[in-house]
Write a protein that holds these residues in place. Sequence first.
Motif, short mmCIF file in Angstrom:
data_model
loop_
_atom_site.label_atom_id
_atom_site.label_comp_id
_atom_site.label_asym_id
_atom_site.label_seq_id
_atom_site.Cartn_x
_atom_site.Cartn_y
_atom_site.Cartn_z
N UNK A 166 0.83 -1.21 0.00
CA UNK A 166 0.00 0.00 0.00
C UNK A 166 0.86 1.26 0.00
N UNK A 167 1.90 1.28 0.84
CA UNK A 167 2.77 2.45 0.91
C UNK A 167 3.48 2.70 -0.42
N UNK A 168 3.80 1.62 -1.12
CA UNK A 168 4.51 1.76 -2.40
C UNK A 168 3.58 2.23 -3.52
N UNK A 169 2.32 1.82 -3.46
CA UNK A 169 1.42 2.02 -4.60
C UNK A 169 0.37 3.12 -4.40
N UNK A 170 0.19 3.59 -3.17
CA UNK A 170 -0.78 4.65 -2.90
C UNK A 170 -0.11 5.72 -2.04
N UNK A 171 -0.18 6.98 -2.43
CA UNK A 171 0.45 8.03 -1.62
C UNK A 171 -0.29 8.26 -0.31
N UNK A 172 0.49 8.57 0.72
CA UNK A 172 -0.11 8.98 1.99
C UNK A 172 -0.09 7.95 3.10
N UNK A 173 -0.01 6.67 2.78
CA UNK A 173 0.08 5.66 3.83
C UNK A 173 1.45 5.76 4.50
N UNK A 174 1.45 5.66 5.83
CA UNK A 174 2.70 5.82 6.57
C UNK A 174 2.72 4.90 7.78
N UNK A 175 3.92 4.56 8.24
CA UNK A 175 4.08 3.63 9.34
C UNK A 175 3.38 4.07 10.61
N UNK A 176 3.26 5.40 10.79
CA UNK A 176 2.63 5.92 12.01
C UNK A 176 1.18 5.49 12.14
N UNK A 177 0.55 5.09 11.04
CA UNK A 177 -0.84 4.65 11.10
C UNK A 177 -0.99 3.26 11.72
N UNK A 180 -5.68 -3.93 -6.36
CA UNK A 180 -4.35 -4.17 -6.89
C UNK A 180 -3.52 -5.21 -6.18
N UNK A 181 -3.83 -5.50 -4.91
CA UNK A 181 -3.06 -6.51 -4.18
C UNK A 181 -3.81 -7.83 -4.30
N UNK A 182 -3.32 -8.71 -5.17
CA UNK A 182 -4.20 -9.81 -5.58
C UNK A 182 -3.49 -11.16 -5.68
N UNK A 183 -3.06 -11.72 -4.56
CA UNK A 183 -2.55 -13.10 -4.62
C UNK A 183 -3.70 -14.09 -4.71
N UNK A 228 -23.00 -0.91 9.52
CA UNK A 228 -22.21 -1.70 8.58
C UNK A 228 -20.97 -0.91 8.18
N UNK A 229 -19.77 -1.49 8.33
CA UNK A 229 -18.56 -0.77 7.95
C UNK A 229 -18.41 -0.67 6.44
N UNK A 230 -17.65 0.31 6.00
CA UNK A 230 -17.23 0.37 4.60
C UNK A 230 -16.22 -0.75 4.39
N UNK A 231 -16.33 -1.43 3.26
CA UNK A 231 -15.49 -2.60 2.98
C UNK A 231 -14.65 -2.35 1.74
N UNK A 232 -13.34 -2.52 1.87
CA UNK A 232 -12.43 -2.34 0.74
C UNK A 232 -11.62 -3.62 0.57
N UNK A 233 -11.93 -4.35 -0.49
CA UNK A 233 -11.24 -5.61 -0.79
C UNK A 233 -9.89 -5.30 -1.43
N UNK A 234 -8.81 -5.73 -0.81
CA UNK A 234 -7.49 -5.45 -1.36
C UNK A 234 -7.33 -5.99 -2.77
N UNK A 235 -7.94 -7.15 -3.03
CA UNK A 235 -7.81 -7.78 -4.35
C UNK A 235 -8.40 -6.92 -5.45
N UNK A 236 -9.40 -6.11 -5.13
CA UNK A 236 -10.01 -5.24 -6.13
C UNK A 236 -9.28 -3.90 -6.24
#
Length: 337
Positions: A150-161, A208-211, A198-206
């Motif tokens: 995520x950090x490599x492919x999307x701007x703004x993600x950081x270890x502090x999160x 870009x991260x898709x093993x 109901x939480x918002x749901x974000x599937x990593x596979x959809x």
Amino acid sequence: MRDTLSKTTFLALLGLGTALSASQAYALDEVSYGTNWLAQAEHGGFYQAVADGTYEKYGLKVTIVQGGPNAANRALLIAGKVDFYMGSPLGEMDAVKQGIPLVDVAAIFQKDPQVLLAHPDQGTETFADLAKLDAIFMGKDGYVTYFEWMKKNYPGFKDEQYKPYTFNPAPFIADPKSAQQGYLTSEPYEIEKQAGWAPKVFLLADNGYNPYSTMITTTATMVETKSDVVQRFVDASIEGWYNYLHGDNKPANDLIKKDNPEMTDGQLEYSVAKMKEYGIVESGEALDKGIGCMTEERYKMFFDDMVSIGVQTADLDYTKAFTTQYVCKGVGMALKK
């Protein structure tokens, strides 16, 4: 007298031959499959193939060895105590690195059900918006794999999160500016029960991260010495998944609840619905070539992603981690209704 004796002997031999044929016809190859967690709908196709006799039709007597917090089914596979295991591409790549001859022979899940969850009223509308949150609760495995991606492919993600996830949703529920890891088929259901929303749901596979996921993994020895058994187990398991998703899955669910008494009908129904809605089992190549399909191109894409974030080295022979010889043959597709 000679004619009578000959006739009697002939009949006896005929009877012996019939008995031998019958015993051979019913002599099933006994194999075991170790799952990666307690029995659940995400294992449904395997339980279905036990419950409806599909494995027996393929000449197999299959024992499902349930996983769980104290189980060591991967170690049992390595030790030869189980024949198949519910592995993962990253796990088998690591095995290659360690010189352990484990091989993925089918990919039941075309999409990994890993998700990130967010509160519904915080303006988090896209996967990229998660980078604006103060905290993301996740396990250490996720932190060193998909969070690095995520950090490599999307701007703004950081270890502090990063905040450690202890499999308790209470911290996430209490903090509207946070996200939490989960499994598409379970955590959203539980959070809605506990929080009332109901939480918002974000599937990593959809995003870009898709093993591949929910593999049928075995040893190189099984592939080399019992390839016919491997093929029959793969084919029967694929049929089991078609029957579980598109037929009467009550027999499988009854077995799941027997192995895991805490499992509920509501959770099972929710999980099956989400697997169908998001194409967890049936998407990509599986739509045209059947459940379980796995290609070298797709495997390499994930390997390249892992190299790009430093999880694997570029010189690793990732092709030793899998074989495509048993899948993509359209097995069981006629069972889809």
